[in-house]
Design a protein around this motif. Structure first.
Motif, PDB file in Angstrom:
ATOM      1  N   ASP A 156       0.849  -1.192   0.000  1.00 19.70           N
ATOM      2  CA  ASP A 156       0.000   0.000   0.000  1.00 19.70           C
ATOM      3  C   ASP A 156       0.887   1.246   0.000  1.00 19.70           C
ATOM      4  O   ASP A 156       1.819   1.364   0.801  1.00 19.70           O
ATOM      5  N   PRO A 157       0.626   2.215  -0.908  1.00 16.47           N
ATOM      6  CA  PRO A 157       1.464   3.426  -0.941  1.00 16.47           C
ATOM      7  C   PRO A 157       1.507   4.179   0.378  1.00 16.47           C
ATOM      8  O   PRO A 157       2.483   4.892   0.653  1.00 16.47           O
ATOM      9  N   ALA A 158       0.478   4.035   1.218  1.00 12.95           N
ATOM     10  CA  ALA A 158       0.477   4.721   2.502  1.00 12.95           C
ATOM     11  C   ALA A 158       1.601   4.234   3.411  1.00 12.95           C
ATOM     12  O   ALA A 158       1.973   4.919   4.374  1.00 12.95           O
ATOM     13  N   LEU A 159       2.168   3.066   3.119  1.00  8.79           N
ATOM     14  CA  LEU A 159       3.236   2.493   3.942  1.00  8.79           C
ATOM     15  C   LEU A 159       4.619   2.764   3.378  1.00  8.79           C
ATOM     16  O   LEU A 159       5.614   2.256   3.908  1.00  8.79           O
ATOM     17  N   THR A 160       4.716   3.537   2.302  1.00  9.73           N
ATOM     18  CA  THR A 160       6.017   3.759   1.649  1.00  9.73           C
ATOM     19  C   THR A 160       6.312   5.248   1.517  1.00  9.73           C
ATOM     20  O   THR A 160       6.831   5.696   0.497  1.00  9.73           O
ATOM     21  N   ARG A 161       6.011   6.017   2.536  1.00 13.77           N
ATOM     22  CA  ARG A 161       6.261   7.456   2.461  1.00 13.77           C
ATOM     23  C   ARG A 161       7.742   7.762   2.674  1.00 13.77           C
ATOM     24  O   ARG A 161       8.445   7.042   3.374  1.00 13.77           O
ATOM     25  N   ASP A 194      -5.251  15.658   1.003  1.00  9.20           N
ATOM     26  CA  ASP A 194      -5.970  14.888   2.017  1.00  9.20           C
ATOM     27  C   ASP A 194      -6.742  13.723   1.417  1.00  9.20           C
ATOM     28  O   ASP A 194      -7.537  13.084   2.113  1.00  9.20           O
ATOM     29  N   VAL A 195      -6.493  13.427   0.125  1.00  8.44           N
ATOM     30  CA  VAL A 195      -7.334  12.422  -0.546  1.00  8.44           C
ATOM     31  C   VAL A 195      -6.630  11.099  -0.792  1.00  8.44           C
ATOM     32  O   VAL A 195      -7.286  10.106  -1.140  1.00  8.44           O
ATOM     33  N   GLY A 196      -5.300  11.033  -0.648  1.00  5.46           N
ATOM     34  CA  GLY A 196      -4.668   9.763  -0.944  1.00  5.46           C
ATOM     35  C   GLY A 196      -3.162   9.774  -0.802  1.00  5.46           C
ATOM     36  O   GLY A 196      -2.561  10.688  -0.233  1.00  5.46           O
ATOM     37  N   ASP A 197      -2.561   8.717  -1.340  1.00  5.42           N
ATOM     38  CA  ASP A 197      -1.114   8.508  -1.258  1.00  5.42           C
ATOM     39  C   ASP A 197      -0.592   8.057  -2.615  1.00  5.42           C
ATOM     40  O   ASP A 197      -1.341   7.536  -3.458  1.00  5.42           O
ATOM     41  N   PHE A 198       0.729   8.220  -2.833  1.00  6.93           N
ATOM     42  CA  PHE A 198       1.341   7.782  -4.083  1.00  6.93           C
ATOM     43  C   PHE A 198       2.685   7.116  -3.799  1.00  6.93           C
ATOM     44  O   PHE A 198       3.284   7.295  -2.732  1.00  6.93           O
ATOM     45  N   ARG A 199       3.148   6.344  -4.778  1.00  9.20           N
ATOM     46  CA  ARG A 199       4.463   5.717  -4.726  1.00  9.20           C
ATOM     47  C   ARG A 199       5.055   5.737  -6.136  1.00  9.20           C
ATOM     48  O   ARG A 199       4.404   5.307  -7.095  1.00  9.20           O
ATOM     49  N   LEU A 200       6.286   6.233  -6.262  1.00 10.04           N
ATOM     50  CA  LEU A 200       7.000   6.262  -7.543  1.00 10.04           C
ATOM     51  C   LEU A 200       8.302   5.498  -7.369  1.00 10.04           C
ATOM     52  O   LEU A 200       9.101   5.821  -6.485  1.00 10.04           O
ATOM     53  N   THR A 201       8.523   4.497  -8.221  1.00 17.34           N
ATOM     54  CA  THR A 201       9.698   3.622  -8.102  1.00 17.34           C
ATOM     55  C   THR A 201      10.481   3.606  -9.407  1.00 17.34           C
ATOM     56  O   THR A 201       9.899   3.490 -10.489  1.00 17.34           O
ATOM     57  N   TYR A 202      11.800   3.732  -9.288  1.00 10.29           N
ATOM     58  CA  TYR A 202      12.715   3.537 -10.415  1.00 10.29           C
ATOM     59  C   TYR A 202      13.692   2.432 -10.031  1.00 10.29           C
ATOM     60  O   TYR A 202      14.222   2.411  -8.923  1.00 10.29           O
ATOM     61  N   ASP A 206      16.912   5.211   3.774  1.00  7.91           N
ATOM     62  CA  ASP A 206      15.536   5.706   3.818  1.00  7.91           C
ATOM     63  C   ASP A 206      15.518   7.062   4.515  1.00  7.91           C
ATOM     64  O   ASP A 206      15.980   7.186   5.659  1.00  7.91           O
ATOM     65  N   TYR A 207      14.964   8.060   3.812  1.00  2.00           N
ATOM     66  CA  TYR A 207      14.900   9.411   4.370  1.00  2.00           C
ATOM     67  C   TYR A 207      13.452   9.750   4.714  1.00  2.00           C
ATOM     68  O   TYR A 207      12.548   9.476   3.953  1.00  2.00           O
ATOM     69  N   LEU A 252      10.066   6.952  -4.102  1.00  2.00           N
ATOM     70  CA  LEU A 252       9.559   8.158  -3.452  1.00  2.00           C
ATOM     71  C   LEU A 252       8.082   7.959  -3.161  1.00  2.00           C
ATOM     72  O   LEU A 252       7.303   7.594  -4.050  1.00  2.00           O
ATOM     73  N   GLY A 253       7.693   8.168  -1.921  1.00  2.00           N
ATOM     74  CA  GLY A 253       6.295   8.027  -1.542  1.00  2.00           C
ATOM     75  C   GLY A 253       5.829   9.201  -0.718  1.00  2.00           C
ATOM     76  O   GLY A 253       6.613   9.826   0.009  1.00  2.00           O
ATOM     77  N   GLY A 254       4.539   9.522  -0.836  1.00  2.00           N
ATOM     78  CA  GLY A 254       4.012  10.652  -0.075  1.00  2.00           C
ATOM     79  C   GLY A 254       2.516  10.763  -0.201  1.00  2.00           C
ATOM     80  O   GLY A 254       1.841   9.924  -0.809  1.00  2.00           O
ATOM     81  N   LYS A 255       1.977  11.834   0.364  1.00  2.00           N
ATOM     82  CA  LYS A 255       0.547  12.076   0.349  1.00  2.00           C
ATOM     83  C   LYS A 255       0.160  12.966  -0.826  1.00  2.00           C
ATOM     84  O   LYS A 255       0.960  13.784  -1.295  1.00  2.00           O
ATOM     85  N   ILE A 256      -1.061  12.790  -1.300  1.00  2.72           N
ATOM     86  CA  ILE A 256      -1.646  13.664  -2.315  1.00  2.72           C
ATOM     87  C   ILE A 256      -2.748  14.455  -1.615  1.00  2.72           C
ATOM     88  O   ILE A 256      -3.916  14.029  -1.549  1.00  2.72           O
TER      89      ILE A 256
END
Length: 551
Positions: A34-39, A65-73, A550-551, A59-63
């Motif tokens: 779940d992207p919420a666990l990868t901030r 107040d509506v959601g979360d995202f995860r971007l992986t390379y 991890d930062y 890179l993970g973070g919030k969008i």
């Protein structure tokens, strides 16, 4: 990327009712984190022998107040298997993956994901065949790419009912082009010069009928288009459409019994209409012990090439023919494979002992197994084609035992014992002058390939151990029996041991892990040979260090 995977579920046995005709003998279901666990920001580097050079960034973070995202390379590189034959192996890949989960309202949510992966693999042979002095299978790069996107909208209709609408898009491309030059013309060959596009739309409705019954039903439509310079020459884009209706019912009238029934119908523009069904019963002897029995019927259709492929090689000049070979012709009326599968299983979940056992007896009868044969043995003007040649019976026993004897120790043991029998169809042997109608080694080799196409015994053992000072050790052992890799070659039995020692750390806002991994700790072994040379396809010991911050 491996770091984005939460768990992998492997379910043996047909599951065509739920997943369609391609789920013929099993399903591999990959569940991502779940992207919420990868901030936050995570960076990783792996460096080791055999040219292991891997880099990753997430890179993970919030969008809002509506959601979360995860971007992986992720970028991977290694030299593959050692060059001990007439080939050179190497592998490179790059992956970009994005996922976001959005909550639109109390009843509505959307999941969006898209990405691309590109890979380059070494193929070909040193010296290979020759035509006018040119190599017909030279060393070259096989380039492949996969681009994908998916949107899933979920809507809660009531506390007992919800609906889900999913759209997905996939674009696959590949190429291994090379030239053969003759005195009068240059011929461009690209056996992997393919492009495939898939659009899929699926609607699924889940509801609780009453306290004892739940139902999932829905339908999907899929369009596949394929273009191939080699397999579908002159045909341009070949289209395939598949429409499917499905339903699965769970019924639990008593605490000691759970029944499941599923039915689906699939209409394929190339293969026609085919139904699939499944029924099972689970008897809960106690809260910790369950016995299940099940039966499934399913089918497997061929590929676009099996129904539309048609290609030949022809080289001529000034009225003289130097090469004319009709390689393959499809059978547009080809019937699908069919399977009747029975299983008897036991599930024990002993919480007091912190152990579980999942065991399964299975019997699968495959009718009309498809195989590509030479229809005019020795005659280049009669092409090969794919036809039903055998009935195949697969029977066996498998189990997985998990145990946590101590808080710091976890064990998992998995074993599979399988046996395959096959009989040729009279209709397949009736074709004159084919690789099957001629008694001798070819017919026997194909039958042996069928019956030894999986190991008769395979074992894996996993140990996960927490050590003092925060270190973590994992060890995996594999034992695999010999199996046929092609009509003329075997993959010999082998043992393999892998070890990983990791040290997770955290200093204020900075966390991470240092890990040392060794594959094939016990030394080299052969795996999936392409020739009878015992030194071919050697897997040597490989080791590397990984640092993740991890930062």
């Amino acid at each position: 990327a491996l770091d984005d995977i939460e768990r992998i579920e492997v379910v043996r046995g047909t599951n065509s009712v739920s997943y369609g005709s391609n789920a013929f003998l099993g399903v591999i279901n990959i569940i991502t984190v779940d992207p919420a666990l990868t901030r936050g920001l995570s960076v990783s580097v792996s460096h080791g022998d055999q040219n292991v050079r891997d880099q990753g960034l997430r890179l993970g973070g919030k969008i809002g107040d509506v959601g979360d995202f995860r971007l992986t390379y992720r970028q991977q590189n290694d030299d593959g298997l050692n060059n001990r034959g007439d080939w050179v192996d190497h592998y490179q890949s790059r992956l970009v993956d994005f996922r976001s989960d959005l909550t639109l309202s109390e009843r509505d949510s959307v999941q969006i994901s898209f990405g691309q992966i590109e890979g380059v693999t070494g193929v070909g042979r040193i010296g290979g065949g020759r035509f006018f002095g040119q190599a017909t299978n030279p060393l070259r790069d096989l380039r492949q790419s996969n681009t994908y996107a998916q949107v899933v909208w979920s809507h809660v209709l009531s506390p007992n009912s919800d609906v889900q609408l999913r759209y997905s898009y996939v674009l696959d491309k590949s190429s291994d082009a090379f030239d053969i030059r003759t005195p009068w013309q240059t011929y461009r060959l690209n056996q992997s010069g393919d492009e495939g596009i898939r659009h899929e739309l699926e609607l699924q409705h889940s509801l609780r009928i009453d306290q004892a019954a739940r139902l999932v039903w829905g339908g999907s439509w899929r369009e596949d288009t394929m273009r191939s310079e080699w397999s579908l020459p002159g045909q341009g884009v070949v289209n395939r459409e598949v429409a499917r209706l499905f339903g699965n019912l769970e019924w639990r009238p008593r605490s000691w019994f759970t029944g499941n029934a599923g039915l689906s119908g699939e209409n394929d523009s190339l293969a026609g209409f085919h139904p699939s069904s499944r029924v099972s019963a689970n008897f809960h002897l106690t809260p910790e012990n369950t016995i299940r029995i099940g039966y499934s019927y399913a089918h497997r259709t061929g590929s676009v090439v099996n129904y539309r492929g048609d290609w030949r090689l022809k080289v001529e000049n000034q009225g003289r023919t130097y090469l004319d070979q009709y390689i393959y012709a499809a059978d547009r009326g080809m019937k699908p494979e069919k399977v009747d599968a029975w299983e008897l299983g036991y599930l024990g979940n002993w919480q007091d002992w912190r152990a579980s056992l999942d065991a399964r007896l299975f019997y699968e009868k495959i009718r009309d197994r498809l195989f590509t044969i030479d229809m005019g043995y020795g005659n280049d003007q009669i092409p090969s084609t794919t036809i039903p040649i055998q009935n195949v019976a697969i029977q066996g026993f498998e189990y997985q035992f998990k145990w946590q004897p101590f808080d710091a120790t976890r064990l998992a043991l998995t074993q599979t014992f399988a046996h395959i029998d096959s009989d040729y169809l009279a209709s397949a042997l009736a074709y004159p002058n084919t690789t099957l109608s001629l008694p001798g080694t070819r017919r026997e080799d194909i039958q042996e390939l069928t019956e030894r196409s999986m190991p008769r015994r395979s074992t894996s053992l996993l140990l996960i151990q927490k050590l003092p000072y925060g270190f973590a050790l994992s060890m995996t052992a594999y034992w695999q029996d010999k199996m046929k890799w092609s009509q003329n070659t075997w993959s010999e039995k082998y043992r393999r041991f892998d070890v990983r020692l990791a040290y997770p750390f955290r200093w204020a806002a900075l966390g991470g892990e240092v890990a040392y991994t060794v594959q094939s700790l016990n030394g080299a072994h052969n795996e999936y040979k392409w020739s009878n040379d015992p030194s071919d396809r050697v897997v040597d010991r490989r080791q590397w260090l990984t640092l993740r911050l991890d930062y």
